[in-house]
Write a protein that holds these residues in place. Structure first.
Motif, PDB file in Angstrom:
ATOM      1  N   LEU A  12       0.837  -1.203   0.000  1.00 52.19           N
ATOM      2  CA  LEU A  12       0.000   0.000   0.000  1.00 52.19           C
ATOM      3  C   LEU A  12       0.866   1.244   0.000  1.00 52.19           C
ATOM      4  N   SER A  13       0.414   2.280  -0.667  1.00 47.55           N
ATOM      5  CA  SER A  13       1.072   3.582  -0.559  1.00 47.55           C
ATOM      6  C   SER A  13       0.665   4.229   0.760  1.00 47.55           C
ATOM      7  N   ALA A  32      -6.067   6.117   4.134  1.00 46.06           N
ATOM      8  CA  ALA A  32      -7.486   6.030   3.774  1.00 46.06           C
ATOM      9  C   ALA A  32      -8.118   4.760   4.329  1.00 46.06           C
ATOM     10  N   LEU A  33      -7.400   3.648   4.230  1.00 47.23           N
ATOM     11  CA  LEU A  33      -7.928   2.382   4.728  1.00 47.23           C
ATOM     12  C   LEU A  33      -8.154   2.446   6.232  1.00 47.23           C
ATOM     13  N   SER A  51      -0.842   7.090   1.220  1.00 44.92           N
ATOM     14  CA  SER A  51      -2.203   7.631   1.128  1.00 44.92           C
ATOM     15  C   SER A  51      -3.238   6.511   1.202  1.00 44.92           C
ATOM     16  N   GLU A  52      -2.950   5.351   0.593  1.00 51.11           N
ATOM     17  CA  GLU A  52      -3.874   4.220   0.659  1.00 51.11           C
ATOM     18  C   GLU A  52      -3.986   3.680   2.086  1.00 51.11           C
ATOM     19  N   HIS A  63      -2.812  -6.889   4.018  1.00 52.89           N
ATOM     20  CA  HIS A  63      -2.049  -6.079   3.070  1.00 52.89           C
ATOM     21  C   HIS A  63      -0.566  -6.049   3.423  1.00 52.89           C
TER      22      HIS A  63
END
Length: 487
Positions: free
Chosen positions: A425-426, A432-433, A428-429, A485
């Motif tokens: 994941l980045s 957000a998650l 930002s991801e 993840h």
């Protein structure tokens, strides 16, 4: 070129007219995102006004986020066009309340403190003492640098806790670090002007033509970066290694001032060792005009080993400007910061900036003076150090649920940990998650001047304002949210 309508007869200052015009142009999408604005100099010439006026307007727009300053390039319109489609106020209230309730069940803010530990009873007692009849003089203007009694108390505190030897005369009290950095920016401009005048007869109007260059750690305290950019400094980012700022890289720049956080680097938490500190002091000593700004932002909180002495305590060349604040140790609303100036800069301060009145109420100065000198502050620190250490240790223990899927840095000091998550994941991801699952996280990327090169997303995990139950539940929830993840 912008044709800004200026009414010279208006009671509204010209810089405010320019600021309002550009802001409205941006909000109404007549200036689109990414559009380059004319330089302050060219716009001033076009409008036949002082460049200072345009500088003030641009600085306010940068501070509010309407425009962005890109070093060596200029000013550009920021992404704020969404402001034009904000729904009506009643809907906003309902939506915001709902979002806050959903997203802040676990808020791992690195900027928060445990406000429940605020010494209410002591503060109430000192406030009552301050209001006694014999303190009427506190409602008169005092020393522009801060009351001498407070500056004496700070000098004693700095010597006993940070190893800093200074006189009360060298200390300037102001409403927070941001204000003091603004004063320093003006002071450096005056010093540069004096140096030029001594050799070439440069006038005050020519000071804007001189280049102001400051080096900063990368990543850094971004608010300080924004202040220097707003004051028209050319900021040079210097990379860090395991010992802090790379002094070899600093030598290759033309900077005369460097801003560092050596006792607990913000945000990475690196402690600068003695050898690197000596190298940094040697860099400053090579030229008369060079100075080091030491921001000792949260030096009170160290949970393993002895406290790290301030860089200023090693300063035999009078090259270090020391910045401190009571906001982290007491409360953010206690907007009282202080700086210790080397003698040469102190003389310039008295000459050019002595007209600035103290921005801290004398009532607040009285309370903090007695909070320091009567031993309340030391007792308060002992109490909250224990409180924060327990939370710090619990957070480390709870993070073991991630096993080898994370990398932890910056432990044993401060009010946050830096945690790198081994995931595809980045950043930002990941944010957000977590946000979708009522966990508010704070990314590391926002603190970089130039892009972060780390292969894993970094998160600043603050713990000060969370209860122990919230820390355990929040980290467990975070693990359940992202475990599939993780690499």
């Amino acid at each position: 070129m912008l044709s800004v309508p200026i009414d010279t007869e208006s009671a509204v200052p010209m810089y405010e007219q320019i600021y309002s015009y550009i802001k409205n142009e941006i909000k109404d999408d007549r200036l689109s995102k990414g559009s380059k604005l004319p330089s302050a100099r060219s716009l001033a010439a076009h409008l036949t006004i002082s460049r200072n006026t345009v500088d003030m307007a641009y600085s306010q727009l940068v501070s509010e986020g309407y425009i962005e300053s890109v070093p060596k390039s200029g000013f550009y319109v920021a992404a704020v066009s969404a402001l034009t489609s904000i729904p009506t106020l009643p809907v906003i209230k309902k939506e915001v309340k709902k979002q806050i309730k959903q997203s802040c069940q676990f808020d791992f803010s690195p900027f928060a403190i445990d406000i429940n530990s605020f010494p209410y009873n002591t503060w109430r007692k000192l406030s009552k003492d301050c209001m006694s009849e014999y303190n009427n003089e506190l409602f008169l203007l005092g020393d522009s640098r801060g009351d001498e009694s407070l500056r004496n108390a700070i000098a004693v505190y700095l010597y006993s806790s940070r190893g800093v030897i200074c006189s009360a005369d060298q200390i300037i009290v102001g409403a927070g670090t941001d204000y003091l950095l603004l004063l320093l920016s003006r002071l450096f401009n005056r010093k540069k002007l004096d140096s030029l005048s001594d050799s070439s007869g440069t006038s005050l109007s020519d000071t804007r033509q001189t280049e102001n260059v400051i080096a900063m750690e990368n990543p850094t305290y971004k608010r300080a970066y924004e202040i220097f950019i707003g004051m028209q400094y050319d900021v040079i980012p210097i990379e860090l290694d395991q010992n802090g700022i790379c002094v070899d890289n600093l030598f290759s720049t033309d900077a005369d001032v460097v801003y560092v956080t050596p006792s607990h680097q913000y945000p990475l938490g690196i402690v600068m060792p003695v050898k690197r500190r000596q190298e940094l002091l040697a860099w400053a000593a090579l030229k008369k005009e060079r100075y080091i700004i030491e921001d000792d932002h949260d030096s009170e909180f160290r949970y393993k080993g002895k406290p790290i002495p301030a860089l200023k305590s090693m300063d035999s060349f009078e090259k270090v400007i020391y910045l401190g604040t009571f906001s982290r140790a007491i409360a953010p609303a206690i907007r009282v910061g202080y700086m210790v100036l080397p003698e040469e800069l102190l003389l310039l301060y008295k000459k050019y900036l002595g007209m600035f009145s103290s921005t801290v109420s004398r009532v607040d100065q009285y309370i903090i003076t007695h909070f320091l000198s009567d031993g309340y502050f030391e007792r308060h620190l002992n109490k909250i150090r224990t409180l924060y250490k327990n939370k710090h240790d619990l957070l480390l223990q709870t993070l073991k649920i991630f096993q080898d899927k994370i990398i932890i840095e910056g432990e044993n000091a401060g009010l946050h940990l830096v945690v790198y998550f081994k995931t595809s994941l980045s950043e930002s991801e990941l944010l957000a998650l977590a946000g979708d699952n009522s966990i508010k996280l704070y990314g590391l990327n926002r603190h970089y001047i130039t892009p972060n090169k780390s292969s894993y997303p970094g998160i600043l995990l603050g713990y000060a304002n969370l209860s122990e139950n919230e820390i355990t539940a929040g980290i467990t929830s975070l693990y359940d949210t992202i475990k599939y993840h993780l690499n």
